[in-house]
Design a protein around this motif. Structure first.
Motif, short mmCIF file in Angstrom:
data_model
loop_
_atom_site.label_atom_id
_atom_site.label_comp_id
_atom_site.label_asym_id
_atom_site.label_seq_id
_atom_site.Cartn_x
_atom_site.Cartn_y
_atom_site.Cartn_z
N GLU A 23 -0.83 12.01 14.88
CA GLU A 23 0.60 12.23 14.66
C GLU A 23 0.97 11.54 13.37
O GLU A 23 0.72 10.35 13.20
N ILE A 24 1.54 12.30 12.44
CA ILE A 24 1.93 11.75 11.14
C ILE A 24 3.45 11.85 11.03
O ILE A 24 4.02 12.92 11.19
N LYS A 25 4.10 10.71 10.78
CA LYS A 25 5.56 10.70 10.64
C LYS A 25 5.92 9.97 9.35
O LYS A 25 5.34 8.92 9.04
N ILE A 26 6.89 10.53 8.65
CA ILE A 26 7.46 9.88 7.47
C ILE A 26 8.96 9.86 7.68
O ILE A 26 9.58 10.92 7.84
N ASP A 27 9.55 8.67 7.72
CA ASP A 27 10.99 8.60 7.98
C ASP A 27 11.78 8.72 6.68
O ASP A 27 11.21 8.86 5.59
N ALA A 28 13.07 8.65 6.78
CA ALA A 28 13.96 8.85 5.64
C ALA A 28 13.78 7.79 4.55
O ALA A 28 14.12 8.02 3.39
N THR A 29 13.22 6.66 4.92
CA THR A 29 12.99 5.60 3.91
C THR A 29 11.63 5.74 3.25
O THR A 29 11.30 4.97 2.36
N GLY A 30 10.83 6.71 3.72
CA GLY A 30 9.50 6.91 3.16
C GLY A 30 8.41 6.15 3.88
O GLY A 30 7.26 6.12 3.43
N THR A 31 8.76 5.53 5.00
CA THR A 31 7.77 4.77 5.77
C THR A 31 6.87 5.74 6.53
O THR A 31 7.35 6.63 7.22
N LEU A 32 5.58 5.57 6.38
CA LEU A 32 4.58 6.43 7.03
C LEU A 32 4.05 5.75 8.27
O LEU A 32 3.69 4.58 8.26
N MET B 60 0.85 -1.18 0.00
CA MET B 60 0.00 0.00 0.00
C MET B 60 0.90 1.24 0.00
O MET B 60 1.84 1.32 0.78
N THR B 61 0.59 2.19 -0.86
CA THR B 61 1.38 3.42 -0.92
C THR B 61 1.08 4.28 0.31
O THR B 61 0.05 4.12 0.96
N TRP B 62 1.99 5.23 0.61
CA TRP B 62 1.74 6.06 1.78
C TRP B 62 0.57 6.99 1.54
O TRP B 62 -0.14 7.35 2.48
N ASN B 63 0.30 7.37 0.28
CA ASN B 63 -0.89 8.18 -0.01
C ASN B 63 -2.17 7.43 0.39
O ASN B 63 -3.08 8.01 0.98
N LYS B 64 -2.21 6.15 0.04
CA LYS B 64 -3.38 5.33 0.39
C LYS B 64 -3.48 5.13 1.90
O LYS B 64 -4.56 5.20 2.47
N LYS B 65 -2.35 4.88 2.55
CA LYS B 65 -2.35 4.68 4.00
C LYS B 65 -2.81 5.95 4.72
O LYS B 65 -3.64 5.89 5.64
N LEU B 66 -2.29 7.09 4.30
CA LEU B 66 -2.71 8.36 4.89
C LEU B 66 -4.19 8.61 4.64
O LEU B 66 -4.93 8.99 5.54
N GLY B 67 -4.63 8.38 3.41
CA GLY B 67 -6.03 8.58 3.08
C GLY B 67 -6.96 7.72 3.91
O GLY B 67 -8.00 8.20 4.41
N ARG B 68 -6.59 6.47 4.11
CA ARG B 68 -7.40 5.57 4.93
C ARG B 68 -7.46 6.06 6.38
O ARG B 68 -8.51 6.07 7.01
N ALA B 69 -6.32 6.52 6.91
CA ALA B 69 -6.28 7.03 8.29
C ALA B 69 -7.11 8.29 8.44
O ALA B 69 -7.83 8.45 9.43
N VAL B 70 -7.05 9.18 7.47
CA VAL B 70 -7.85 10.41 7.51
C VAL B 70 -9.33 10.06 7.49
O VAL B 70 -10.11 10.56 8.31
#
Length: 75
Positions: A61-70, A1-11
């Protein structure tokens, strides 16, 4: 799952848990209903300002690390 999808689902999930309409959240973060719908569907990337506004409005709380992990957590 892309981070856009993960963020969208959480929102979407958090907004529903709070009992907020899309119209209310869109107003809280200063965007249009169409853009919010696309955010929740994971169809768009969002800028930092929108991410901060979502975090504040939904109290998450939204965090994105250096590897792009959300990571998203409720406060």
């Amino acid at each position: 799952m892309t981070w856009n999808k993960k963020l969208g689902r959480a929102v979407s999930t958090t907004r529903a848990r709070l009992g907020w309409s899309k119209y209310r959240l869109a107003g809280e973060i200063g965007t249009g209903i169409t853009h919010l719908t696309r955010i929740e569907a994971g169809e768009v990337s969002i800028n930092v300002e929108t991410m901060i506004a979502l975090s504040r409005a939904l109290e998450i709380e939204i965090k994105i690390d250096a590897t792009g992990t959300l990571t998203i957590k409720s406060r």
